[in-house]
Design a protein around this motif. Structure first.
Motif, PDB file in Angstrom:
ATOM      1  N   MET A 249      -6.777 -12.680   0.802  1.00 10.15           N
ATOM      2  CA  MET A 249      -6.310 -13.225   2.087  1.00 10.15           C
ATOM      3  C   MET A 249      -7.005 -12.437   3.202  1.00 10.15           C
ATOM      4  O   MET A 249      -6.668 -11.275   3.480  1.00 10.15           O
TER       5      MET A 249
ATOM      6  N   THR B 232       0.869 -10.335   0.727  1.00  7.95           N
ATOM      7  CA  THR B 232       0.072 -10.394   1.947  1.00  7.95           C
ATOM      8  C   THR B 232       0.923 -10.037   3.167  1.00  7.95           C
ATOM      9  O   THR B 232       2.160 -10.167   3.153  1.00  7.95           O
ATOM     10  N   ALA B 233       0.264  -9.568   4.228  1.00 11.22           N
ATOM     11  CA  ALA B 233       0.992  -9.091   5.411  1.00 11.22           C
ATOM     12  C   ALA B 233       1.885 -10.180   6.013  1.00 11.22           C
ATOM     13  O   ALA B 233       2.958  -9.882   6.542  1.00 11.22           O
TER      14      ALA B 233
ATOM     15  N   GLY C 100       4.053  -3.818  10.127  1.00 18.18           N
ATOM     16  CA  GLY C 100       5.129  -4.468   9.372  1.00 18.18           C
ATOM     17  C   GLY C 100       5.435  -3.786   8.048  1.00 18.18           C
ATOM     18  O   GLY C 100       4.532  -3.296   7.368  1.00 18.18           O
TER      19      GLY C 100
ATOM     20  N   VAL D 174      -1.378  -5.891  13.762  1.00 16.76           N
ATOM     21  CA  VAL D 174      -0.318  -6.733  14.325  1.00 16.76           C
ATOM     22  C   VAL D 174      -0.428  -8.138  13.734  1.00 16.76           C
ATOM     23  O   VAL D 174      -1.529  -8.690  13.629  1.00 16.76           O
TER      24      VAL D 174
HETATM   25  C1  LIG Z   1      -8.518  -7.731   7.524  1.00 17.70           C
HETATM   26  S1  LIG Z   1      -6.909  -8.471   7.581  1.00 17.70           S
HETATM   27  C2  LIG Z   1      -6.398  -8.079   5.939  1.00 17.70           C
HETATM   28  C3  LIG Z   1      -5.215  -8.857   5.484  1.00 17.70           C
HETATM   29  C4  LIG Z   1      -4.760  -8.465   4.102  1.00 17.70           C
HETATM   30  N1  LIG Z   1      -5.739  -8.771   3.111  1.00 17.70           N
HETATM   31  C5  LIG Z   1      -3.425  -9.136   3.731  1.00 17.70           C
HETATM   32  O1  LIG Z   1      -3.369  -9.936   2.801  1.00 17.70           O
HETATM   33  O2  LIG Z   1      -2.440  -8.845   4.395  1.00 17.70           O
HETATM   34  C6  LIG Z   1      -6.033  -7.309   8.555  1.00 17.70           C
HETATM   35  C7  LIG Z   1      -4.950  -7.950   9.380  1.00 17.70           C
HETATM   36  O3  LIG Z   1      -3.803  -8.179   8.590  1.00 17.70           O
HETATM   37  C8  LIG Z   1      -2.642  -7.996   9.376  1.00 17.70           C
HETATM   38  N2  LIG Z   1      -1.852  -6.897   8.808  1.00 17.70           N
HETATM   39  C9  LIG Z   1      -2.114  -6.185   7.717  1.00 17.70           C
HETATM   40  N3  LIG Z   1      -1.132  -5.307   7.453  1.00 17.70           N
HETATM   41  C10 LIG Z   1      -0.212  -5.465   8.435  1.00 17.70           C
HETATM   42  C11 LIG Z   1       1.026  -4.861   8.737  1.00 17.70           C
HETATM   43  N4  LIG Z   1       1.538  -3.901   7.959  1.00 17.70           N
HETATM   44  N5  LIG Z   1       1.692  -5.269   9.828  1.00 17.70           N
HETATM   45  C12 LIG Z   1       1.201  -6.245  10.610  1.00 17.70           C
HETATM   46  N6  LIG Z   1       0.042  -6.862  10.376  1.00 17.70           N
HETATM   47  C13 LIG Z   1      -0.662  -6.491   9.299  1.00 17.70           C
HETATM   48  C14 LIG Z   1      -3.099  -7.689  10.792  1.00 17.70           C
HETATM   49  O4  LIG Z   1      -3.200  -8.898  11.495  1.00 17.70           O
HETATM   50  C15 LIG Z   1      -4.457  -7.086  10.522  1.00 17.70           C
HETATM   51  O5  LIG Z   1      -5.292  -7.190  11.659  1.00 17.70           O
END
Ligand SMILES: C[S@@+](CC[C@H](N)C(=O)[O-])C[C@H]1O[C@@H](n2cnc3c(N)ncnc32)[C@H](O)[C@@H]1O
Length: 275
Positions: free
Chosen positions: A95, A120-121, A202, A230
């Motif tokens: 994702m 996923t987040a 989160g 975020v």
């Molecule tokens: C490069 S993407 C990776 C996503 C990841 N592979 C997933 O499945 O959650 C990174 C983005 O995921 C979101 N994200 C990841 N961890 C998060 C968290 N703990 N709280 C809020 N947003 C998060 C944010 O929007 C961040 O900019």
């Protein structure tokens, strides 16, 4: 396949170490080398036994993360040395995680692999902020979009199809282009009064949650000085945030005790004997 090393591409989940899968924890305990991203939390890194090599590919060098091509080369060359590699990525590797590209690089070199999904987040932030991604009568569809294209290409999305008041919209990496996204959604017909939320960090003990409307989202995020990571959630489901909350308000009061930090997942849990 040649007799080379083996790579496990593993999702670490959104932050709370207890949201890792049992398989992910086992693989970390058996790894020779762990190659991890910036979004992998310190609690999760604590699960890696001492003595296992750790390589961070998410540390910012100047303002840049290690480029994807270089990450691919690192993983390939480690695997060629015959070791068991865990490639650990935040959330789910498939994702918005470029996990597919890493597997393609392994395939080119005939290196064996497996892929272990993670929470996923979007899912983690949804549960820990009281905002279900779907809810009967409110949302019939969920859309996951990225708010950031590679190499800072312009955010060229089909806003007409995205601006659907009967669906939930989840925006990953939404901060840098948020004014443009908000403007485009309103322009495409989504009312400025549509409920909207932003969740920072989160599922961790530093989670912050802002509940507002689409039109006010950008200002609300700035006022709270929110910083990545975020997650943005837009849609009627956001109106449930207080009713379904179990985490944020206790966290804000400082009285939550759900073990989200300091758990030693490398040790079995001892239970009290009962008669
Ligand atoms: C490069 S993407 C990776 C996503 C990841 N592979 C997933 O499945 O959650 C990174 C983005 O995921 C979101 N994200 C990841 N961890 C998060 C968290 N703990 N709280 C809020 N947003 C998060 C944010 O929007 C961040 O900019």
């Amino acid at each position: 396949m040649n007799n080379k090393g083996f790579v496990s591409l593993v999702g670490a989940g959104p932050g709370d170490a207890e949201l890792m899968t049992v398989k992910a924890v086992r693989l970390l305990q058996q790894a020779d080398v762990v190659v991890y991203d910036r979004l992998v939390s310190a609690d999760i890194l604590n699960i890696i036994p001492t003595g296992v090599s750790r390589i961070s590919v998410g540390k910012e060098v100047g303002n840049h993360c290690v480029p994807q091509e270089q990450i691919n080369e690192i993983i390939v060359s480690l695997a060629k040395s015959g070791r068991k590699i865990v490639r650990l990525k935040g959330g789910d590797p498939y994702m918005f995680g470029r996990g597919g590209e890493e597997i393609q690089a392994l395939n080119k070199h005939q290196i064996q692999f497996e892929v272990v999904p993670g929470i996923t987040a979007a899912s983690g932030c949804s549960s820990y902020s009281g905002i279900p991604l779907t809810h009967r009568g409110m949302s019939r569809r969920v859309q996951f979009i990225t708010g950031h294209f590679n190499d800072n290409d312009p955010l060229d999305l089909n806003w007409k199809s995205i601006a659907d008041p009967d669906s939930t919209l989840v925006i990953y990496m939404g901060l840098s282009n948020l004014p443009l996204a908000v403007h485009s959604l309103i322009d495409a017909g989504l009312p400025a009064s549509t409920p909207a939320a932003a969740i920072q960090d989160g599922t961790t003990s530093s989670q912050q949650r802002v509940i507002t409307t689409l039109g006010l989202l950008n200002d609300a995020i700035h006022q709270r000085k929110m910083k990545a990571p975020v997650m943005i959630i837009i849609g009627e489901v956001v109106t449930l945030a207080d009713e379904l909350d179990w985490f944020q308000q206790s966290l804000d009061r400082g009285d939550i005790n759900n073990g989200i930090e300091g758990n030693d997942l490398s040790q079995p849990v001892k239970r009290e004997q009962t008669k």
